[in-house]
Design a protein around this motif. Structure first.
Motif, PDB file in Angstrom:
ATOM      1  N   PRO A  76      67.313  48.402  14.970  1.00 27.90           N
ATOM      2  CA  PRO A  76      67.826  49.320  13.918  1.00 27.90           C
ATOM      3  C   PRO A  76      69.443  48.899  13.669  1.00 27.90           C
ATOM      4  O   PRO A  76      70.174  48.243  14.413  1.00 27.90           O
ATOM      5  CB  PRO A  76      68.100  50.437  14.858  1.00 27.90           C
ATOM      6  N   ASP A  94      68.834  50.987   8.248  1.00 29.91           N
ATOM      7  CA  ASP A  94      68.276  52.168   8.810  1.00 29.91           C
ATOM      8  C   ASP A  94      69.354  53.377   8.808  1.00 29.91           C
ATOM      9  O   ASP A  94      69.082  54.479   9.195  1.00 29.91           O
ATOM     10  CB  ASP A  94      68.358  51.938  10.458  1.00 29.91           C
ATOM     11  N   GLN A 113      68.503  56.873  15.578  1.00 30.51           N
ATOM     12  CA  GLN A 113      67.709  55.804  15.421  1.00 30.51           C
ATOM     13  C   GLN A 113      67.467  55.158  16.864  1.00 30.51           C
ATOM     14  O   GLN A 113      66.226  54.883  16.918  1.00 30.51           O
ATOM     15  CB  GLN A 113      68.962  54.589  14.939  1.00 30.51           C
ATOM     16  N   GLN A 143      61.351  54.236   8.443  1.00 31.33           N
ATOM     17  CA  GLN A 143      61.956  52.966   7.876  1.00 31.33           C
ATOM     18  C   GLN A 143      62.551  53.500   6.577  1.00 31.33           C
ATOM     19  O   GLN A 143      63.524  52.902   6.117  1.00 31.33           O
ATOM     20  CB  GLN A 143      60.943  51.594   8.081  1.00 31.33           C
ATOM     21  N   ARG A 146      66.676  57.110   4.685  1.00 30.50           N
ATOM     22  CA  ARG A 146      67.889  56.876   4.826  1.00 30.50           C
ATOM     23  C   ARG A 146      69.031  58.071   4.990  1.00 30.50           C
ATOM     24  O   ARG A 146      68.609  59.129   4.736  1.00 30.50           O
ATOM     25  CB  ARG A 146      68.495  56.132   3.563  1.00 30.50           C
TER      26      ARG A 146
END
Length: 153
Positions: A76, A94, A113, A143, A146
């Motif tokens: 991450p 990430d 994360q 993934q 955001r």
């Protein structure tokens, strides 16, 4: 103990972040520029926090190098930036922290994360606690997500 690599060229910020992470039970390792950061990423930390604007190699170059190597591709990666947020957002990192950010914001971004199941590519995956196939599809969906956190780093 989770290991976090902090790549930051500003000595005061880097040392402050390292101390704060260590006080919260993380093993924190610092790199003063992108070149050193890439070398330390080979030790496979659990997460990378990286500034964008740095000497030697900038955070974007570090991100590209980390993602291009099979052993580090699934680590991450969270960008920390004050002025290059648009550039950082174009990449599929990430997470993103806008400097300055608070300790609480940084810890939330890190926790988000570290709580995710790891690995997008099973061929090169790091050791996972829960390696069920459903976790791989969950990681692939996560993934794509955001987040942006604005405040004090």
């Amino acid at each position: 103990m989770k290991k976090i690599l902090v790549i930051e060229d500003d000595d005061l910020i880097r040392e402050t972040v390292l101390e704060l992470l260590q006080s919260r039970g993380f093993e924190a390792v610092g790199a003063e520029n992108g070149k050193v950061g890439i070398q330390l990423a080979a030790e496979i930390p659990d997460l990378i926090l990286s500034d964008v604007m740095m000497p030697e190699l900038d955070g974007i170059e570090v991100f590209a190098a980390v993602r291009s190597h099979p052993a580090t591709a699934s680590i991450p990666f969270i960008f920390m930036t004050g002025s290059e947020m648009e550039k950082a957002l174009e990449l599929k990192a990430d997470g993103y922290l806008k400097k300055p950010c608070s300790l609480a914001e940084m810890l939330r971004a890190i926790a988000a994360q570290l709580e995710k199941p790891t690995v997008a590519n099973p061929k090169y995956q790091k050791v996972q606690e829960n390696s069920a196939p459903s976790n791989l599809s969950l990681r692939a969906r996560n993934q794509k997500s955001r987040f942006e956190i604005a405040s004090a780093c």
